[in-house]
Design a protein around this motif. Structure first.
Motif, PDB file in Angstrom:
ATOM      1  N   ASP A  49      -4.553  -5.797   3.393  1.00 13.24           N
ATOM      2  CA  ASP A  49      -5.459  -5.403   4.475  1.00 13.24           C
ATOM      3  C   ASP A  49      -6.346  -4.265   3.974  1.00 13.24           C
ATOM      4  N   LEU A  50      -7.630  -4.550   3.796  1.00 10.30           N
ATOM      5  CA  LEU A  50      -8.528  -3.563   3.197  1.00 10.30           C
ATOM      6  C   LEU A  50      -8.996  -2.502   4.199  1.00 10.30           C
ATOM      7  N   GLN A  51      -8.613  -2.664   5.468  1.00 10.25           N
ATOM      8  CA  GLN A  51      -8.930  -1.615   6.447  1.00 10.25           C
ATOM      9  C   GLN A  51      -7.935  -0.465   6.350  1.00 10.25           C
ATOM     10  N   PRO A  73       0.530  -6.926   5.185  1.00 15.57           N
ATOM     11  CA  PRO A  73       1.230  -7.281   6.433  1.00 15.57           C
ATOM     12  C   PRO A  73       2.438  -8.198   6.218  1.00 15.57           C
ATOM     13  N   THR A  74       2.440  -9.033   5.184  1.00 12.06           N
ATOM     14  CA  THR A  74       3.584  -9.933   4.967  1.00 12.06           C
ATOM     15  C   THR A  74       4.552  -9.404   3.902  1.00 12.06           C
ATOM     16  N   ALA A  75       4.430  -8.145   3.543  1.00 11.39           N
ATOM     17  CA  ALA A  75       5.333  -7.589   2.520  1.00 11.39           C
ATOM     18  C   ALA A  75       6.786  -7.766   2.952  1.00 11.39           C
ATOM     19  N   PRO A  76       7.639  -8.300   2.075  1.00  7.50           N
ATOM     20  CA  PRO A  76       9.036  -8.487   2.470  1.00  7.50           C
ATOM     21  C   PRO A  76       9.824  -7.184   2.545  1.00  7.50           C
ATOM     22  N   LEU A  77       9.274  -6.119   1.960  1.00  7.69           N
ATOM     23  CA  LEU A  77       9.998  -4.837   1.950  1.00  7.69           C
ATOM     24  C   LEU A  77       8.993  -3.702   2.104  1.00  7.69           C
ATOM     25  N   VAL A  78       9.229  -2.820   3.065  1.00  6.72           N
ATOM     26  CA  VAL A  78       8.377  -1.641   3.250  1.00  6.72           C
ATOM     27  C   VAL A  78       9.274  -0.414   3.217  1.00  6.72           C
ATOM     28  N   HIS A  79       9.007   0.496   2.285  1.00  7.12           N
ATOM     29  CA  HIS A  79       9.728   1.772   2.261  1.00  7.12           C
ATOM     30  C   HIS A  79       8.929   2.774   3.064  1.00  7.12           C
ATOM     31  N   LYS A  80       9.614   3.512   3.928  1.00  4.64           N
ATOM     32  CA  LYS A  80       8.956   4.587   4.670  1.00  4.64           C
ATOM     33  C   LYS A  80       9.516   5.906   4.162  1.00  4.64           C
ATOM     34  N   PHE A 106      -5.056   7.339   2.789  1.00  4.94           N
ATOM     35  CA  PHE A 106      -5.417   7.042   1.402  1.00  4.94           C
ATOM     36  C   PHE A 106      -4.472   5.944   0.931  1.00  4.94           C
ATOM     37  N   ALA A 107      -5.029   4.828   0.421  1.00  5.69           N
ATOM     38  CA  ALA A 107      -4.177   3.718  -0.012  1.00  5.69           C
ATOM     39  C   ALA A 107      -4.660   3.153  -1.337  1.00  5.69           C
ATOM     40  N   PHE A 108      -3.694   2.669  -2.107  1.00  7.39           N
ATOM     41  CA  PHE A 108      -4.026   2.058  -3.401  1.00  7.39           C
ATOM     42  C   PHE A 108      -3.018   0.959  -3.702  1.00  7.39           C
ATOM     43  N   LEU A 109      -3.464   0.050  -4.562  1.00  7.72           N
ATOM     44  CA  LEU A 109      -2.607  -1.025  -5.066  1.00  7.72           C
ATOM     45  C   LEU A 109      -2.022  -0.561  -6.400  1.00  7.72           C
ATOM     46  N   ALA A 110      -0.756  -0.852  -6.631  1.00  9.89           N
ATOM     47  CA  ALA A 110      -0.113  -0.531  -7.912  1.00  9.89           C
ATOM     48  C   ALA A 110       0.434  -1.817  -8.521  1.00  9.89           C
TER      49      ALA A 110
END
Ligand code: PAN
Ligand code: ZN
Length: 193
Positions: free
Chosen positions: A13-15, A20-27, A150-154
């Motif tokens: 999501d570039l906004q 959104p469909t990531a199977p794992l989200v670390h907070k 601030f977001a980036f792809l790794a």
């Protein structure tokens, strides 16, 4: 015959920089970064509220940690400060130090701070469309210096791994703070080799 991985895509999501469909989200909350901000009193004062500092959206957590495999994720750092220090990621060296990584800026304004084990620091500005190389053996942390997310792809070798210990103990030789409403990079008074 090799062990084939089934190819796949995921929408980023570039906004807002999420997957959104990531199977794992670390907070990662402030309590997960306890002791990392230079102003210990400011950190302690914010601990009751324990704000969410960042999220890591892992696109491919099931890719095996084998030589040659790649994983990717996005990191979304929310805006804010602890005292005068901008929100940042924990920061790590790769446990497998020879593994490099690519970051690609998606949203907002950040810094990528890198440091060798000998204490050489290198800071790169990250904005949407900027691709950065984290070469082998450099510890790395990202910092949100803007007023929005601030977001980036790794993209990184699946066998890179994480060594958080050295940075948790010593931090970086430079701090990124706001002074009189402006971003400043200052020496970390507590840093020693
Ligand atoms: C990134 C980081 C991510 C969160 O995917 O893991 O930005 O930072 P910390 O892991 O330091 O909390 C990366 O560099 N992977 O290798
Ligand atoms: Zn890394």
């Amino acid at each position: 015959m090799p062990e084939y991985i089934t190819p796949f895509t995921r929408q980023v999501d570039l906004q807002n920089g999420t997957i959104p469909t990531a199977p794992l989200v670390h907070k990662r909350y402030l309590s997960d970064l306890k002791g990392l901000f230079h102003d210990a009193a400011a950190e302690a004062a914010m601990m009751a509220a324990n704000p969410l500092l960042y999220e890591v959206h892992e696109a491919s957590p099931d890719i095996p940690m084998d030589d040659g495999q790649l994983r990717y994720s996005t990191t979304v750092i929310f805006p804010g400060k602890v005292g005068d220090e901008y929100f940042f990621t924990k920061g790590h060296y790769h446990a497998n130090g020879s593994r490099a990584e690519i970051y690609y800026g998606l949203v907002g304004e950040g810094l990528l701070i890198m440091q060798t084990r000998e204490g050489e620091v290198n800071i790169q500005r990250m904005t949407p469309g900027v691709a950065a190389l984290v070469p082998p053996y450099w510890g790395h942390r990202t910092i949100n210096i803007g007023t929005g997310n601030f977001a980036f792809l790794a993209v990184y070798p699946a066998d890179a791994g994480y060594d958080y210990g050295a940075i948790a103990e010593k931090g970086f030789a430079s701090l990124v703070v706001e002074r009189a409403g402006k971003m400043e990079v200052i020496p970390n008074p507590l840093w020693q080799r």
